[in-house]
Design a protein around this motif. Sequence first.
Motif, PDB file in Angstrom:
ATOM      1  N   SER A  36      14.709  -7.081 -12.297  1.00 42.61           N
ATOM      2  CA  SER A  36      13.991  -6.085 -12.781  1.00 42.61           C
ATOM      3  C   SER A  36      13.381  -5.225 -11.551  1.00 42.61           C
ATOM      4  CB  SER A  36      13.040  -6.401 -13.630  1.00 42.61           C
ATOM      5  OG  SER A  36      12.072  -7.277 -13.209  1.00 42.61           O
ATOM      6  N   GLU A  37      12.959  -5.211 -10.446  1.00 40.36           N
ATOM      7  CA  GLU A  37      12.425  -4.607  -9.561  1.00 40.36           C
ATOM      8  C   GLU A  37      13.400  -4.396  -8.128  1.00 40.36           C
ATOM      9  OE1 GLU A  37       8.280  -6.329  -8.999  1.00 40.36           O
ATOM     10  OE2 GLU A  37       8.895  -7.457 -10.738  1.00 40.36           O
ATOM     11  N   PRO A  38      13.914  -3.156  -8.233  1.00 38.47           N
ATOM     12  CA  PRO A  38      14.923  -3.087  -7.150  1.00 38.47           C
ATOM     13  C   PRO A  38      14.334  -3.080  -5.841  1.00 38.47           C
ATOM     14  CG  PRO A  38      14.351  -0.893  -8.622  1.00 38.47           C
ATOM     15  CD  PRO A  38      13.735  -2.151  -9.270  1.00 38.47           C
ATOM     16  N   ASP A  39      13.121  -3.006  -5.483  1.00 41.55           N
ATOM     17  CA  ASP A  39      12.588  -2.986  -4.117  1.00 41.55           C
ATOM     18  C   ASP A  39      12.401  -4.522  -3.638  1.00 41.55           C
ATOM     19  OD1 ASP A  39      10.200  -3.421  -5.665  1.00 41.55           O
ATOM     20  OD2 ASP A  39       8.961  -1.945  -4.731  1.00 41.55           O
ATOM     21  N   THR A  40      12.608  -5.620  -4.655  1.00 46.12           N
ATOM     22  CA  THR A  40      12.282  -6.838  -4.045  1.00 46.12           C
ATOM     23  C   THR A  40      13.296  -7.432  -3.389  1.00 46.12           C
ATOM     24  OG1 THR A  40      12.883  -7.777  -6.318  1.00 46.12           O
ATOM     25  CG2 THR A  40      10.442  -6.965  -5.790  1.00 46.12           C
ATOM     26  N   THR A  41      13.320  -8.414  -2.589  1.00 45.08           N
ATOM     27  CA  THR A  41      14.243  -9.271  -1.929  1.00 45.08           C
ATOM     28  C   THR A  41      13.907 -10.546  -1.907  1.00 45.08           C
ATOM     29  OG1 THR A  41      13.379  -9.152   0.255  1.00 45.08           O
ATOM     30  CG2 THR A  41      14.765  -7.313  -0.495  1.00 45.08           C
ATOM     31  N   TYR A  42      14.844 -11.499  -1.625  1.00 47.64           N
ATOM     32  CA  TYR A  42      14.714 -13.052  -1.810  1.00 47.64           C
ATOM     33  C   TYR A  42      15.573 -13.772  -0.745  1.00 47.64           C
ATOM     34  CZ  TYR A  42      14.796 -17.837  -3.475  1.00 47.64           C
ATOM     35  OH  TYR A  42      14.807 -19.098  -3.805  1.00 47.64           O
ATOM     36  N   PHE A  43      15.046 -14.507  -0.022  1.00 44.83           N
ATOM     37  CA  PHE A  43      15.744 -15.287   0.739  1.00 44.83           C
ATOM     38  C   PHE A  43      15.338 -16.924   0.589  1.00 44.83           C
ATOM     39  CE2 PHE A  43      14.791 -11.395   2.952  1.00 44.83           C
ATOM     40  CZ  PHE A  43      16.054 -11.024   3.427  1.00 44.83           C
ATOM     41  N   LYS A  69       0.792  -6.802  10.000  1.00 45.34           N
ATOM     42  CA  LYS A  69       0.146  -6.418   8.565  1.00 45.34           C
ATOM     43  C   LYS A  69       1.036  -6.167   7.454  1.00 45.34           C
ATOM     44  CE  LYS A  69      -4.278  -4.737  10.410  1.00 45.34           C
ATOM     45  NZ  LYS A  69      -5.343  -3.653  10.490  1.00 45.34           N
ATOM     46  N   LEU A  70       2.131  -7.034   7.437  1.00 41.75           N
ATOM     47  CA  LEU A  70       3.308  -6.943   6.484  1.00 41.75           C
ATOM     48  C   LEU A  70       3.056  -7.780   5.518  1.00 41.75           C
ATOM     49  CD1 LEU A  70       6.245  -6.620   8.996  1.00 41.75           C
ATOM     50  CD2 LEU A  70       4.967  -4.767   7.837  1.00 41.75           C
ATOM     51  N   GLY A  71       3.385  -7.296   4.196  1.00 44.74           N
ATOM     52  CA  GLY A  71       3.396  -7.976   2.946  1.00 44.74           C
ATOM     53  C   GLY A  71       4.775  -8.695   2.807  1.00 44.74           C
ATOM     54  N   ARG A 109       2.447  -8.369  -4.563  1.00 44.83           N
ATOM     55  CA  ARG A 109       2.445  -6.941  -4.112  1.00 44.83           C
ATOM     56  C   ARG A 109       1.115  -6.433  -3.317  1.00 44.83           C
ATOM     57  NH1 ARG A 109       6.747  -3.418  -5.544  1.00 44.83           N
ATOM     58  NH2 ARG A 109       8.255  -4.342  -6.862  1.00 44.83           N
ATOM     59  N   ASN A 110       0.620  -7.418  -2.859  1.00 42.13           N
ATOM     60  CA  ASN A 110      -0.889  -6.879  -2.430  1.00 42.13           C
ATOM     61  C   ASN A 110      -0.731  -6.385  -0.967  1.00 42.13           C
ATOM     62  OD1 ASN A 110      -0.895  -9.398  -0.868  1.00 42.13           O
ATOM     63  ND2 ASN A 110      -2.466 -10.218  -1.876  1.00 42.13           N
ATOM     64  N   GLY A 111       0.349  -6.391  -0.017  1.00 41.93           N
ATOM     65  CA  GLY A 111       0.493  -5.954   1.135  1.00 41.93           C
ATOM     66  C   GLY A 111       0.237  -7.007   2.142  1.00 41.93           C
ATOM     67  N   HIS A 112       0.055  -8.340   1.700  1.00 40.57           N
ATOM     68  CA  HIS A 112      -0.545  -9.306   2.946  1.00 40.57           C
ATOM     69  C   HIS A 112       0.169 -10.277   2.974  1.00 40.57           C
ATOM     70  CE1 HIS A 112      -4.604  -7.367   3.253  1.00 40.57           C
ATOM     71  NE2 HIS A 112      -4.394  -7.331   1.903  1.00 40.57           N
ATOM     72  N   PRO A 113       0.541 -11.003   3.924  1.00 41.17           N
ATOM     73  CA  PRO A 113       1.363 -12.231   4.168  1.00 41.17           C
ATOM     74  C   PRO A 113       0.689 -13.236   3.363  1.00 41.17           C
ATOM     75  CG  PRO A 113       0.755 -11.382   6.565  1.00 41.17           C
ATOM     76  CD  PRO A 113      -0.077 -10.853   5.550  1.00 41.17           C
ATOM     77  N   THR A 114       1.395 -13.792   2.128  1.00 41.23           N
ATOM     78  CA  THR A 114       0.629 -14.621   1.409  1.00 41.23           C
ATOM     79  C   THR A 114       1.601 -15.993   1.205  1.00 41.23           C
ATOM     80  OG1 THR A 114      -0.213 -12.884   0.129  1.00 41.23           O
ATOM     81  CG2 THR A 114       0.052 -15.054  -0.975  1.00 41.23           C
ATOM     82  N   PHE A 115       1.054 -17.208   1.547  1.00 43.56           N
ATOM     83  CA  PHE A 115       1.852 -18.424   1.563  1.00 43.56           C
ATOM     84  C   PHE A 115       1.327 -19.096   0.239  1.00 43.56           C
ATOM     85  CE2 PHE A 115       1.734 -16.855   5.678  1.00 43.56           C
ATOM     86  CZ  PHE A 115       3.154 -17.259   6.344  1.00 43.56           C
ATOM     87  N   PHE A 116       2.208 -19.463  -0.601  1.00 42.03           N
ATOM     88  CA  PHE A 116       2.187 -20.361  -1.809  1.00 42.03           C
ATOM     89  C   PHE A 116       2.576 -21.732  -1.652  1.00 42.03           C
ATOM     90  CE2 PHE A 116       2.574 -15.878  -2.814  1.00 42.03           C
ATOM     91  CZ  PHE A 116       1.699 -15.696  -3.955  1.00 42.03           C
ATOM     92  N   ARG A 117       1.736 -22.795  -1.715  1.00 49.32           N
ATOM     93  CA  ARG A 117       2.234 -24.120  -1.707  1.00 49.32           C
ATOM     94  C   ARG A 117       2.463 -24.719  -2.991  1.00 49.32           C
ATOM     95  NH1 ARG A 117      -1.501 -29.481  -0.399  1.00 49.32           N
ATOM     96  NH2 ARG A 117      -1.099 -29.112   1.954  1.00 49.32           N
ATOM     97  N   GLY A 166      11.450  -7.123   8.812  1.00 55.89           N
ATOM     98  CA  GLY A 166      12.052  -6.015   8.858  1.00 55.89           C
ATOM     99  C   GLY A 166      11.967  -5.153   7.557  1.00 55.89           C
ATOM    100  N   MET A 167      12.518  -5.896   6.629  1.00 53.98           N
ATOM    101  CA  MET A 167      12.505  -5.427   5.203  1.00 53.98           C
ATOM    102  C   MET A 167      11.231  -4.966   4.735  1.00 53.98           C
ATOM    103  SD  MET A 167      15.477  -7.554   3.246  1.00 53.98           S
ATOM    104  CE  MET A 167      17.043  -7.561   3.929  1.00 53.98           C
ATOM    105  N   ALA A 168      10.065  -5.721   5.138  1.00 57.95           N
ATOM    106  CA  ALA A 168       8.581  -5.265   4.661  1.00 57.95           C
ATOM    107  C   ALA A 168       8.285  -3.921   5.348  1.00 57.95           C
ATOM    108  CB  ALA A 168       7.709  -6.321   4.946  1.00 57.95           C
ATOM    109  N   ARG A 169       8.871  -3.803   6.347  1.00 60.90           N
ATOM    110  CA  ARG A 169       8.503  -2.529   7.147  1.00 60.90           C
ATOM    111  C   ARG A 169       9.049  -1.302   6.658  1.00 60.90           C
ATOM    112  NH1 ARG A 169       4.955  -0.846  11.014  1.00 60.90           N
ATOM    113  NH2 ARG A 169       6.509   0.154  12.332  1.00 60.90           N
ATOM    114  N   ARG A 170      10.255  -1.415   5.711  1.00 58.49           N
ATOM    115  CA  ARG A 170      11.034  -0.532   5.318  1.00 58.49           C
ATOM    116  C   ARG A 170      10.700  -0.420   3.713  1.00 58.49           C
ATOM    117  NH1 ARG A 170      15.698   1.089   7.580  1.00 58.49           N
ATOM    118  NH2 ARG A 170      15.500   2.728   5.966  1.00 58.49           N
ATOM    119  N   GLY A 171       9.324  -0.893   3.465  1.00 55.07           N
ATOM    120  CA  GLY A 171       9.007  -0.780   2.234  1.00 55.07           C
ATOM    121  C   GLY A 171       9.459  -1.889   0.901  1.00 55.07           C
ATOM    122  N   LEU A 172      10.138  -2.465   1.217  1.00 56.24           N
ATOM    123  CA  LEU A 172      10.606  -3.810   0.386  1.00 56.24           C
ATOM    124  C   LEU A 172       9.479  -4.794   0.260  1.00 56.24           C
ATOM    125  CD1 LEU A 172      14.517  -4.125   1.502  1.00 56.24           C
ATOM    126  CD2 LEU A 172      13.445  -2.647  -0.389  1.00 56.24           C
TER     127      LEU A 172
END
Length: 292
Positions: free
Chosen positions: A15-22, A91-93, A147-155, A58-64
């Motif tokens: 549903s969100e075309p600007d998201t990516t998943y690895f 400072k990448l999300g 989507r807060n623009g920070h590197p966020t780590f979820f455990r 790199g993808m975050a730098r492009r706005g993804l």
Amino acid sequence: MRRAFLNRVAEMIRSEPDTTYFTVDIGMWAIRDVLRDYPARCTNVGIYEDGMFSVAAGMARRGLVPTIFGIQPYLIERTLEQIKMDFAYQKLGVNVVGTGAAVDYPKYGYSHYCAEDAAVIKQIPGCEFVAPGSAKQFLQLFDQSYRNGHPTFFRVSDHPNTVHDPDVEFGKAVVVQRGSRATVIAVSVMLDMVMEACAGQDVTVLYYTTLEPFDGKTLAENCPSGKVLLCEPEYAGTLDHDVLSALSGRPVQIDSVAFPREIFRNYGTYDEKMEHYGLTAERIRQTLGALV
């Protein structure tokens, strides 16, 4: 929690075309349709965590908005330089979701343990660390922060709380119980055993699922005694600095129920390890009794 996360990722990619998943050879089967249908944005890169982080940067730098999934020790320790230089410095999300919290994978031995994860990430300015205690809480915290623009780590853990499951807010502690003799901090999956140990006790219980940034304001407002018992499913001392900073200028006495700072060379089930290292309701009850 893993199932809730993977379902949320599948929904997000569709549903969100600007998201990516690895992902790195884990969880592929659960979202195989998404991997097939969105190959440009949803990829299994194989055992290649450090490279995956740089690609995501790199993808975050492009706005993804990238989300990464893997096993906690490999996401935190194998990629530390990429976290520092590619994420924090720029400072990448990017959202990093790790399974295998602390000793969640006991049968695989020390290579799969990561009781140091929160302490490592908290030493890198600008990074955030989230440790939900249930699947519901993961979804709440992820939706509030991805989507807060920070590197966020979820455990995420395979051993969630099953009795106590309050609603949570990113960056905020929950006041579960109020009392006067001590303040008990329950972190993530420790809430059930903390509440069992504190039943009938004249103590405050604060529940933390965001470890960075740490909510010092709530602690400062709910610690009349200056006595703090930290119950955290990571290495002892991980949150000591935050507690002392929150209570700066006041006499403070801290004790903890947490993993000892040592290399885990023994073997056994998850429950046997928790018992061996004293992360139990009985140990919390005894330590609290001595503190008050």
